[in-house]
Design a protein around this motif. Structure first.
Motif, short mmCIF file in Angstrom:
data_model
loop_
_atom_site.label_atom_id
_atom_site.label_comp_id
_atom_site.label_asym_id
_atom_site.label_seq_id
_atom_site.Cartn_x
_atom_site.Cartn_y
_atom_site.Cartn_z
N GLU A 180 -8.21 -16.10 -1.21
CA GLU A 180 -7.32 -17.53 -0.90
C GLU A 180 -6.80 -17.23 0.42
N ARG A 187 -13.23 -8.72 -6.89
CA ARG A 187 -12.96 -9.35 -8.07
C ARG A 187 -12.65 -10.88 -8.19
N ALA A 218 -2.83 -8.18 0.39
CA ALA A 218 -2.73 -8.99 -0.68
C ALA A 218 -3.61 -8.29 -1.86
N ILE A 219 -3.00 -7.32 -2.52
CA ILE A 219 -3.28 -6.44 -3.52
C ILE A 219 -2.61 -6.74 -4.74
N GLY A 220 -2.25 -8.14 -4.75
CA GLY A 220 -1.73 -8.20 -6.17
C GLY A 220 -0.04 -8.41 -6.30
N HIS A 221 0.46 -8.94 -7.42
CA HIS A 221 2.01 -9.04 -7.44
C HIS A 221 2.27 -8.36 -8.72
N HIS A 239 -11.91 -4.71 2.06
CA HIS A 239 -11.87 -4.21 0.59
C HIS A 239 -12.38 -3.04 0.44
N ARG A 240 -11.76 -2.31 -0.71
CA ARG A 240 -11.89 -0.75 -0.76
C ARG A 240 -13.22 -0.56 -1.48
N ARG A 241 -13.84 -1.57 -2.16
CA ARG A 241 -15.17 -1.46 -2.78
C ARG A 241 -16.11 -2.14 -2.29
N ARG A 301 3.65 -19.50 -6.27
CA ARG A 301 4.36 -18.62 -5.56
C ARG A 301 5.32 -18.83 -4.52
N GLY A 323 -7.60 -6.56 0.43
CA GLY A 323 -7.55 -6.86 -0.98
C GLY A 323 -8.90 -7.56 -1.28
N THR A 378 -6.07 -13.68 -4.83
CA THR A 378 -5.11 -13.85 -3.71
C THR A 378 -5.54 -13.58 -2.36
N LEU A 415 0.84 -1.10 0.08
CA LEU A 415 0.01 -0.13 0.02
C LEU A 415 0.78 1.29 -0.04
P1 NDP Z 1 -5.72 -8.66 -8.41
O1 NDP Z 1 -5.13 -7.80 -9.17
O2 NDP Z 1 -6.73 -9.81 -9.18
O3 NDP Z 1 -6.52 -8.07 -7.24
C1 NDP Z 1 -5.99 -7.12 -6.33
C2 NDP Z 1 -7.04 -6.87 -5.44
O4 NDP Z 1 -6.55 -5.70 -4.55
C3 NDP Z 1 -8.25 -5.92 -5.93
O5 NDP Z 1 -9.38 -6.25 -5.37
C4 NDP Z 1 -7.97 -4.65 -5.97
O6 NDP Z 1 -9.11 -3.73 -5.55
C5 NDP Z 1 -6.96 -4.56 -4.58
N1 NDP Z 1 -6.10 -3.32 -4.54
C6 NDP Z 1 -5.31 -3.09 -5.37
N2 NDP Z 1 -4.62 -2.11 -5.17
C7 NDP Z 1 -5.09 -1.50 -3.92
C8 NDP Z 1 -4.93 -0.60 -3.10
N3 NDP Z 1 -3.69 0.20 -3.40
N4 NDP Z 1 -5.52 -0.27 -2.03
C9 NDP Z 1 -6.40 -1.18 -1.80
N5 NDP Z 1 -6.84 -2.38 -2.47
C10 NDP Z 1 -6.13 -2.57 -3.54
O7 NDP Z 1 -4.58 -9.51 -7.59
P2 NDP Z 1 -4.29 -11.01 -7.05
O8 NDP Z 1 -3.20 -10.98 -6.48
O9 NDP Z 1 -5.68 -11.34 -6.43
O10 NDP Z 1 -4.38 -11.83 -8.50
C11 NDP Z 1 -3.37 -11.65 -9.58
C12 NDP Z 1 -3.80 -12.76 -10.55
O11 NDP Z 1 -3.45 -13.96 -10.24
C13 NDP Z 1 -5.19 -12.74 -10.96
O12 NDP Z 1 -5.55 -13.08 -12.50
C14 NDP Z 1 -5.91 -13.97 -10.31
O13 NDP Z 1 -6.87 -14.56 -10.95
C15 NDP Z 1 -4.50 -14.75 -10.24
N6 NDP Z 1 -4.65 -15.81 -8.87
C16 NDP Z 1 -5.26 -17.04 -9.32
C17 NDP Z 1 -5.20 -17.74 -8.13
C18 NDP Z 1 -6.05 -19.05 -8.63
O14 NDP Z 1 -6.25 -19.51 -9.61
N7 NDP Z 1 -5.95 -20.04 -7.57
C19 NDP Z 1 -4.60 -17.32 -7.14
C20 NDP Z 1 -4.21 -16.12 -6.68
C21 NDP Z 1 -4.06 -15.31 -7.93
P3 NDP Z 1 -10.07 -3.57 -6.74
O15 NDP Z 1 -10.76 -4.76 -6.90
O16 NDP Z 1 -10.98 -2.40 -6.17
O17 NDP Z 1 -9.45 -3.09 -8.08
#
Ligand code: NDP
Length: 329
Positions: A161, A183, A242-245, A177-179, A290, A154, A158, A121
């Motif tokens: 899970e 997703r 857990a907001i992505g990689h 979650h911010r919304r 990962r 998040g 991720t 963040l």
């Molecule tokens: P995502 O990009 O899918 O989700 C990130 C989440 O974090 C979103 O909900 C987003 O909010 C939130 N977010 C992002 N930035 C901020 C912030 N600054 N402040 C607060 N919240 C924030 O990332 P994931 O790591 O979850 O997934 C990445 C990819 O990997 C995806 O394609 C996913 O499907 C895949 N994946 C698949 C898995 C599986 O198949 N088992 C397991 C894990 C990942 P908002 O929704 O508002 O944008």
């Protein structure tokens, strides 16, 4: 004068994937060169306790594990170069890569193991409490919060899970979650909503990770309501961001096929990329597992795939000499 390093196998990245590829390649006599990158050892060098890497009954330290892997790779004949690659050319054979100081690396094959970084963040309080209650990996650190109150931040796969995973350790898990919509995949959402030990706090963001105690650690979160309601403080023991990689693939954009999330696309069941002779392993191509051990596993696959590629190329070269035109006259 330009320095040029040549190798049958160049490896970019020195986390578990890159170093495992190096161990296998060196033992196959390929004299690999590992270009270590900005963070030698990769993400494990910024974690502390590791309890899920097989082979160690007692808790080990991430940086120590990476030092051992590097020592093993060097012991069997891999060479380490500390450099940052800034340019790649896959149109030529051997492949040509350039370091930021101008050093040139030529490889008959290339293994990309540049990894990924968890997104944060970027709050000063988050930085301050990393490793002291704030983490970006529940699978790695969740165990340390047994019986404690934790939050996961998040709304993607991720986060969901990780929240579900944390119920193995805690019966008080909050997803923030911010919304007002997740997703993540539907099936994961259903499991999340059905779980009696998980609550969701919608439309909230973290304003501050609050430190307390001696020695200092995370004790609470100040949450901002996205709809303008007054801020609130909740007491917690652990927070998982857990907001992505972000995979480290910028260098390869336009040179290799990437998937819609920016990860290197590989042929299923292999580490072969869209360019023959270029292979990818570890977090740069894996957005699902990962783990250090899965990165090491795909690192091994890359070295074996690259070795097979070289053997086939050598065979081709030896058995398909250009046919000379018979002299006329
Ligand atoms: P995502 O990009 O899918 O989700 C990130 C989440 O974090 C979103 O909900 C987003 O909010 C939130 N977010 C992002 N930035 C901020 C912030 N600054 N402040 C607060 N919240 C924030 O990332 P994931 O790591 O979850 O997934 C990445 C990819 O990997 C995806 O394609 C996913 O499907 C895949 N994946 C698949 C898995 C599986 O198949 N088992 C397991 C894990 C990942 P908002 O929704 O508002 O944008």
């Amino acid at each position: 004068m330009t320095v040029t390093h040549k190798s049958r196998m160049l490896i970019l990245g020195s986390g578990p994937a890159g170093l495992t590829a190096a161990i296998y390649a060196a033992r196959a006599g390929l004299k690999p060169i590992v270009v270590q990158g900005m963070q030698p050892g990769g993400q494990l060098t910024i974690t502390t306790d590791v309890e899920n890497y097989p082979g160690f009954r007692d808790t080990i330290q991430g940086p120590w594990l990476m030092e051992e892997m590097q020592a093993q790779a060097e012991h069997v004949g891999a060479r380490m170069e500390w450099d940052q690659i800034v340019e790649v050319d896959f149109s030529r054979r051997p492949f040509v890569l350039k370091g930021d100081g101008g050093t040139v690396y030529e490889g008959d094959t290339l293994v990309i193991a540049t990894g990924a970084q968890a997104k944060w963040l970027n709050l000063p309080s988050e930085e301050h409490l990393k490793g002291r209650g704030v983490s970006a990996c529940a699978t790695c650190d969740g165990f340390f919060y047994r019986g404690k109150k934790v939050v996961v931040i998040g709304g993607g796969n991720t986060a969901v899970e990780e929240a579900l995973y944390m119920t193995n350790h805690s019966d008080d898990v909050i997803l923030i979650h911010r919304r007002d919509k997740l997703r993540s995949e539907k099936i994961l959402q259903e499991r999340l909503f059905a779980h009696p030990n998980i609550r969701v706090m919608w439309n909230r963001s973290v304003g501050t990770f609050v430190a307390g105690g001696e020695p200092e650690k995370l004790v609470a979160l100040d949450l901002v309501d996205e709809n303008g309601a007054p801020a609130e403080r909740i007491e917690v023991d652990g927070a998982f961001v857990a907001i992505g990689h972000a995979p480290a693939t910028e260098l390869f954009r336009g040179h290799l096929e990437l998937d819609s999330d920016g990860y290197i696309a590989v042929e299923p069941g292999t580490t072969r990329t869209s360019v023959p002779g270029v292979f990818a392993c570890g977090d740069v191509m894996d957005k699902i597992y990962r783990q250090a051990v899965t990165a090491a596993g795909t690192g091994c696959m890359s070295a074996l795939d690259a070795e097979k590629f070289l053997a086939e190329a050598d065979f081709e070269a030896a058995h398909h000499e250009p046919v000379r035109e018979a002299a006329v006259g």
